[in-house]
Write an enzyme that holds these catalytic residues in place. Structure first.
Site, mmCIF file in Angstrom:
data_model
loop_
_atom_site.group_PDB
_atom_site.id
_atom_site.type_symbol
_atom_site.label_atom_id
_atom_site.label_comp_id
_atom_site.label_asym_id
_atom_site.label_seq_id
_atom_site.Cartn_x
_atom_site.Cartn_y
_atom_site.Cartn_z
ATOM 1 N N ASP A 56 0.874 -1.305 -0.130
ATOM 2 C CA ASP A 56 -0.062 0.100 0.126
ATOM 3 C C ASP A 56 0.691 1.249 0.014
ATOM 4 O OD1 ASP A 56 -2.710 -1.601 0.264
ATOM 5 O OD2 ASP A 56 -1.837 -1.937 2.431
ATOM 6 N N LYS A 67 2.476 2.200 -5.361
ATOM 7 C CA LYS A 67 3.262 1.378 -6.324
ATOM 8 C C LYS A 67 2.354 1.656 -7.513
ATOM 9 C CE LYS A 67 3.133 -2.596 -4.351
ATOM 10 N NZ LYS A 67 2.743 -2.237 -3.276
ATOM 11 N N GLY A 86 -3.754 -4.547 -4.558
ATOM 12 C CA GLY A 86 -4.805 -3.354 -4.856
ATOM 13 C C GLY A 86 -3.916 -2.247 -5.060
ATOM 14 N N HIS A 87 -3.937 -1.708 -6.465
ATOM 15 C CA HIS A 87 -3.024 -0.859 -6.922
ATOM 16 C C HIS A 87 -4.108 0.362 -7.394
ATOM 17 C CE1 HIS A 87 0.447 -3.408 -7.599
ATOM 18 N NE2 HIS A 87 0.210 -3.387 -6.568
ATOM 19 N N GLN A 109 2.150 -6.218 -3.110
ATOM 20 C CA GLN A 109 2.438 -6.075 -1.679
ATOM 21 C C GLN A 109 3.702 -5.407 -1.371
ATOM 22 O OE1 GLN A 109 1.524 -9.633 -2.955
ATOM 23 N NE2 GLN A 109 -0.342 -8.533 -2.391
#
Length: 407
Positions: free
Chosen positions: A12, A15, A39-40, A198
């Site tokens: 988080d 990225k 989740g990006h 991650q």
């Protein structure tokens, strides 16, 4: 040039935005690990896109993206994500490819994942997306790869709901399947961006085991998960926030104390929008942990750091960062592997003067307030790693480069 982007904390870190920003100069983008647990978030012209399996470079027209051999793919979630992109005017067809060595997640893996974590004496706090089960099947040599979808003997092992599920997606997956090593060799003289999932501290080997992800989130995973050798990687950048966050269980030595620092925690969480893209869970927040960051730099051979969310501190008179741990009365400056030591660790903090200036409009490092530059320079000195890129907002243009990774 081959440039790797990893998270240098517990995920988080931003990225997605940085991959999207650097992808403008890349010909191809490869996501090399993880699955739908990632989740990006990317914001372009005020519009937000939440990506989970598709590499962040997809938002640029004509760019080709690859889901790597180190990933575990949830077909249902993937095609839902691709439909979301199409609904938002992003034409992905003919631009998204999947390594034939990537493994697949079956629906029952999600239930198994949740049940296994609930039965643990010390739950990990997984996302329940079946990631750990898929990687476990892979390690046990019982997994299912895209390459196996037309292996008659292997596919005969799947019956009932599993067979129905695979039959639903089989042809579409085969149409997107490629030999990733061959593709990378073909494009070896072009700019390729490798996107991790991650963060370094969640890596299965070098992270805070057992409270980690089940796949490689380290820089070395870019080679393993993309079908190339480590000598083919030219530059490695680690993304980190100006503070610390973590989702799920496990030690976080610099975490804010809810009783004495609850107001600060809530301020950082709300201002930084620290809620999981995948789960919606509120993230744990804390001071920037320089001990952990320096460890991430060393274990991943980082050439440079990317600092995000620096603007979160704009209104603060003073900020603090963790520079050492007090573990049962002993001062420690190297990141320990021992779980009990990490649980006992108390942060030793260094104070920095705030800058009381909005950073979003600033377009260069030299234009930053002096105190913001002092904070960055301290991070560089402590970690022994230069801060190459600084992000001061969610939009693409709220970013400036001090050292171009493509040159």
């Amino acid at each position: 040039m081959k440039v790797v982007i990893i998270g240098a904390q517990w995920g988080d870190e931003g990225k997605g935005k940085i991959v999207d920003y650097l992808a403008e100069s890349a010909n191809y983008v490869v996501r090399y690990s993880g699955g739908p647990n990632a989740g990006h978030t990317i914001v372009v012209d005020g519009k937000q896109y939440a990506l989970h399996q598709v590499p962040s470079g997809i938002l640029y027209p004509q760019k080709k993206v690859f889901l790597g051999a180190g990933m575990v793919i949830d077909p249902e979630a993937l095609f839902n994500e691709l439909q979301m992109l199409k609904d938002n005017g992003i034409n992905w067809e003919g631009r998204v490819f999947i390594s034939d060595r990537a493994h697949l997640i079956l629906p029952k893996y999600r239930t198994m994942d949740k049940e296994r974590d609930a039965a643990r004496p010390r739950p990990i706090g997984t996302t329940g997306r079946g990631i750990g089960i898929a990687y476990g099947e892979k390690a046990n040599r019982d997994g299912l790869r895209l390459a196996d979808l037309d292996w008659t003997e292997k596919m005969s092992e799947y019956t009932g709901e599993d067979k129905e599920y695979l039959d639903k997606y089989k042809d579409r997956l085969i149409a997107m399947r490629v030999d990733l090593t061959s593709e990378m060799w073909k494009y070896r003289k072009e700019n390729i961006l490798f996107e991790g999932a991650q963060g370094a501290m969640l890596d299965i080997d070098s992270g805070t085991y057992p409270y980690v992800s089940s796949g490689p989130s380290c820089a070395a995973g870019a080679a393993v998960g993309s079908g190339i050798g480590p000598h083919d990687l030219d530059r490695i950048l680690g993304v980190f926030k100006a503070y610390e966050t973590r989702v799920g269980n496990g030690a976080m030595p610099s975490e804010f104390n809810n009783e004495s620092e609850g107001e600060l925690c809530e301020y950082v969480r709300k201002t930084g929008r620290e809620y999981g893209v995948t789960t919606g869970r509120a993230r744990r927040c804390g001071y920037l942990d320089l001990v952990a960051l320096r460890y991430a730099c060393r274990v991943n051979s980082l050439d440079g750091l990317v600092l995000t969310h620096l603007d979160i501190y704009d209104d603060m008179d003073q900020i603090e960062a963790c520079v050492a741990y007090d573990i049962n009365g002993k001062i420690v400056t190297d990141f320990p592997a021992n779980v009990e030591a990490l649980n006992a660790a108390k942060p030793i903090l260094e104070k920095f003067s705030g800058w009381k200036t909005p950073l979003k409009e600033i377009k260069s490092y030299d234009a930053l307030p002096e105190n913001a530059r002092k904070y960055i320079e301290y991070i560089e000195d402590y970690t022994g790693t230069p801060v190459s890129i600084v992000s001061v907002g969610y939009e693409r243009d709220e970013t400036f480069i001090r050292s171009d990774p493509w040159k």
